[in-house]
Write a protein that holds these residues in place. Structure first.
Motif, short mmCIF file in Angstrom:
data_model
loop_
_atom_site.label_atom_id
_atom_site.label_comp_id
_atom_site.label_asym_id
_atom_site.label_seq_id
_atom_site.Cartn_x
_atom_site.Cartn_y
_atom_site.Cartn_z
N ALA A 175 0.86 -1.19 0.00
CA ALA A 175 0.00 0.00 0.00
C ALA A 175 0.89 1.23 0.00
O ALA A 175 1.76 1.38 0.87
N ILE A 176 0.69 2.10 -0.98
CA ILE A 176 1.53 3.29 -1.11
C ILE A 176 0.64 4.52 -1.23
O ILE A 176 -0.52 4.45 -1.64
N ILE A 177 1.21 5.67 -0.87
CA ILE A 177 0.54 6.96 -1.00
C ILE A 177 1.27 7.75 -2.07
O ILE A 177 2.49 7.96 -1.98
N ILE A 178 0.52 8.20 -3.09
CA ILE A 178 1.12 8.96 -4.19
C ILE A 178 0.21 10.12 -4.54
O ILE A 178 -0.91 10.23 -4.05
N ASP A 179 0.68 10.99 -5.44
CA ASP A 179 -0.15 12.10 -5.92
C ASP A 179 -1.34 11.56 -6.72
O ASP A 179 -1.23 10.56 -7.43
N THR A 180 -2.47 12.25 -6.61
CA THR A 180 -3.68 11.82 -7.34
C THR A 180 -3.50 11.88 -8.85
O THR A 180 -4.23 11.23 -9.60
#
Length: 810
Positions: free
Chosen positions: A726-731
């Protein structure tokens, strides 16, 4: 087309029976559909005079007639008719007669008096009631007082004839005339036609140029326009012989002028029209295109609004009639007409056909113009009509004829050799036999250096090449005389092409996915391009116009398969079929240039649409509607079954699809599939108030990337290991780019990658999103250790952090 044997025998003698003649014509390619005997059932019906009439003693309505029927003794007939009187001549059905209405006549006793026949009414004789005066439509049919007694009624009424009913092919327009049929009979029987001498005395002192003018404004629709005039016209009935000829052709007599125009049309194949000269505004006739919306008051007393590209004959104020179909009400020939204008013209057949269908006004004239008339025949037909009217003392002919013929038709010639015709037919006919056959058909031929040049008569517009000459030779020589042979050549196994097999596979997959196949005409309407938001300069707007469209709804050849899909979709919606899953495989046609000078490029496409509920109605099903991912899933499953892989899916644009809900499936620079939601403006244009998802692809592109061979490998012996990431990136970063990076950096042991969660919300920063993937690792030769999987996992995280500034989500 139907014509009587008597009419044919006016111009050629033959001994063949109607049945034999019909067989000869049919075998020569002029098919006779039916042989009609108009006098059938009247064999024992003769004329009789009522010598004495007295009431029946035992009846208050029966009368006893003593009839003189030409026999040595009078006969008694009991009748209930009240319109008979002593001395009248009436039709008498003798004992043994079997009338056209099915009634059989036998002797019988009526209230104690023997009756030896029956007096007949017009209805019992199956006469045309509409052509009779009212007093003759009911009761016994009363014959003229000077009618001889004992004469067969069928001879007296002109019913001693036989009618041949033809089912002619459209290319034989020359046979839609008595003259054309006579030429065929002459060629088959060897007899010489007796053509009527057309001589005309212009016995009026007036000149037509001083009284009338004509003009052609649209020569593409009317290449020739001719007129004659008659003055001092006396309107009345035409001669009985002409009425009988017309009746045999299925045309009811009206008056001498109209009957002559119909007679010449059937005789020579050239439709004519008669105008009341005094009702022509400006005394000028103009052949022109109609003005959109202008009123046409036709002979059937109906007002119609003209459509674009109809051809009309107009005067200086208004349209005076639909050219080649029906004249105008204002210029109709009436009992008050004293000056008549006769018109003969050549009209463009496709225009007449479209107009006739649009107005629902098919006529004998329009049928001939549609098939093509002889452009060289207009003046001769006018002269023939004027000649007949003069012979009836119906008027005097004005001097001169008006004829506008801007571009004269060049004579048609066809070059051929005897060897080429024999090779085409599989025969061994000699040159003289062929030349004799052509001579019978009035086709002049000359030979030079073994090449024969045939000069085609103007009335045979169907002969344009050597193959047509071969057909003429074979049908007159006799198809039955040509030996039947088996086809020769290499024997090849018939089978589908690879492309056809590929298309069948697509259809099977689509049906397996729950879609229904539709099949549409390969035609479309320009309004559909507007509804689908097709740009004004887009190539698919350059559609080929159809010269003779089936209906006004389909004037163009299809350039886009989505137009057909949307038509089928809206048609289903209009019939309350709201849950739709359809697809179509069809050809589109893109011209290289307009107007067309060569065959267009043909492209096989697949397209489809879904709308409504995802699942069928049921107690255990919800009412969820299909969405974008249903359409995308259909495409993905289709590509999977076609063995097309390693494509990328990215956001894109399509004129017919929602700009934010359109996906392009791409391999390299090629778009292999386009899928998306129907554009809101397109939905509004089609009056659709629910989401619709459409997709389309080019078959050749799919074939290009489909795997040509299928490789197999054994099932793995060693277990797989799954890790979640699970990663967080720019939309702004799309999932496809992330998947590509993961695949590239994971190494050789990553066998599958699935996105199972997307989240945007309070727990993460704005303009950020969380993507969760399931990664499966497996090796064919060993069980992977945690260290090996950790190393691959670390490489993935490092690549994501470097390329997208991604952060692991806790």
């Amino acid at each position: 087309m139907q014509v009587s044997i008597k009419w044919l025998k006016d111009y050629i003698d033959f001994k063949e029976t109607p049945e034999k003649l019909a067989d000869m014509l049919t075998m020569a390619g002029v098919p006779v559909e039916n042989i009609i005997d108009p006098g059938a059932g009247l064999e024992k019906v003769i004329t009789g005079r009522i010598e004495e009439l007295k009431p029946h003693e035992n009846s208050d309505h029966l009368q006893i007639c003593t009839m003189n029927v030409g026999l040595p003794e009078n006969i008694i007939i009991v009748t209930g008719a009240q319109n008979v009187a002593q001395g009248q001549i009436v039709p008498v059905a003798m004992i043994g007669a079997h009338l056209p209405n099915g009634m059989k006549i036998s002797k019988g006793k009526l209230r104690g008096v023997m009756s030896y026949g029956m007096l007949c009414s017009a209805q019992e004789l199956k006469l045309d009631l509409e052509a009779l005066p009212d007093k003759q439509k009911t009761g016994i049919y009363i014959l003229p007082a000077d009618t001889p007694v004992g004469v067969p009624v069928k001879d007296l009424l002109g019913l001693n004839d036989v009618i041949l009913e033809f089912e002619l092919t459209a290319n034989r327009s020359d046979c839609f005339s008595v003259f054309g049929l006579v030429r065929e009979i002459a060629a088959l029987t060897g007899n010489t036609p007796k053509w009527p001498a057309i001589t005309l005395e212009e016995n009026s002192s007036d000149k037509i140029n001083d009284l009338l003018s004509i003009e052609i404004k649209d020569a593409d629709l009317c290449p020739r326009f001719s007129c004659r005039m008659l003055k001092n016209v006396k309107i009345g009935p035409s001669p009985e012989w002409m009425q009988q000829r017309l009746e045999g052709a299925g045309i009811r007599a009206i008056n001498n002028v109209v009957d002559v125009t119909n007679f010449v049309m059937i005789e020579m194949g050239q439709p004519l029209h008669a105008y009341d000269y005094d009702a022509i505004s400006g005394h000028k006739l103009i052949a022109r295109r109609s003005i959109e919306g202008e009123l046409l008051h036709t002979l059937d007393d109906t007002s119609r609004k003209a459509k674009k590209d109809m051809l009309v004959i107009a005067d200086t104020e208004k349209a005076a009639g639909l050219a080649g179909i029906m004249g105008g009400f204002e210029t109709e020939i009436t009992d008050k007409t004293t000056t008549v204008v006769l018109e003969a013209a050549k009209f463009y057949g496709a225009c007449i056909r479209r107009t006739a269908r649009s107005c629902g006004l098919a006529s004998e004239a329009s049928g001939r113009f549609e098939r093509g008339t002889d452009i060289e025949n207009t003046i001769r037909a006018l002269d023939r009509a004027a000649q007949l009217l003069v012979q009836m003392n119906a008027g005097t002919v004005v001097k001169g004829v008006l004829d506008v013929y801007p571009e004269k038709k060049k004579p048609t010639t066809v070059d051929f050799t005897v060897e080429a015709v024999n090779r085409h037919l599989g025969t061994a006919l000699d040159k003289q036999t062929m030349l004799n056959i052509l001579a019978k058909l009035e086709i002049k031929a000359e030979e030079k250096n073994n090449v024969i040049t045939a000069h085609i008569p103007s009335w045979r517009g169907d002969i344009t090449c050597m193959q047509d000459i071969s057909e003429e030779v074979s049908r007159i020589y006799g198809f039955d005389k040509i030996t039947s042979t088996l086809p020769s050549g290499l024997a090849l196994q018939g089978k589908q092409s690879e492309k056809q097999t590929f298309v069948d596979k697509i259809k099977d997959i689509m049906v397996g996915l729950g879609l229904c196949e539709t099949v549409s005409f390969s035609f479309t309407h320009p309004s559909l391009f507007d509804k689908l938001n097709v740009p004004a300069d887009h190539t698919i707007r350059k559609a080929i116009p159809i010269m003779n469209p089936l209906t006004d709804e389909y004037p163009l050849v299809r350039t886009c398969l989505l137009t057909s899909v949307m038509e089928n979709l809206t048609r289903n919606f209009s019939r309350k079929n709201n849950d739709i899953k359809i697809f179509e495989v069809g050809t589109t046609f893109l011209p290289k240039a307009l107007p067309v000078t060569e065959l267009p490029d043909e492209h096989l496409k697949v397209a489809g649409a879904i709308a409504g509920r995802r699942n069928p109605v049921g107690w255990n099903e919800d009412n969820a509607s299909v969405d974008f991912y249903d359409a995308k899933g259909i495409v993905e499953e289709l590509l999977k079954n076609l063995s097309i892989s390693r494509y990328k899916v990215e956001a894109g644009e399509h004129f017919a699809m929602h700009p934010g809900k359109t996906a392009l499936f791409k391999k390299g620079r090629d778009t292999i599939f386009t899928v998306g939601e129907l554009h809101p403006s397109a939905a509004a244009a089609f009056a659709i108030n629910k989401p619709v998802y459409i997709f389309s692809a080019d078959i050749d592109t799919l074939i290009k990337y489909a795997a040509k061979t299928i490789k197999s490998k054994p099932l793995p012996k060693y277990p797989a290991t799954t890790r979640d990431l699970a990663i967080i990136i720019d939309t702004s970063v799309d999932a496809a780019s992330i998947e590509k990076t993961i695949t590239k950096s994971a190494g050789q042991y990553l066998i599958s990658l699935d996105l199972f969660d997307v989240y945007e919300g309070k727990q993460i920063d704005a303009h950020k999103k969380s993507l969760a993937f399931s990664l499966t690792f497996q090796a064919n030769e060993k069980t992977l250790t945690d260290a090996e999987i950790d190393a691959a996992f670390k490489n993935i995280v490092t690549a994501l952090q470097k390329n997208y500034d991604a952060a692991l989500r806790a």
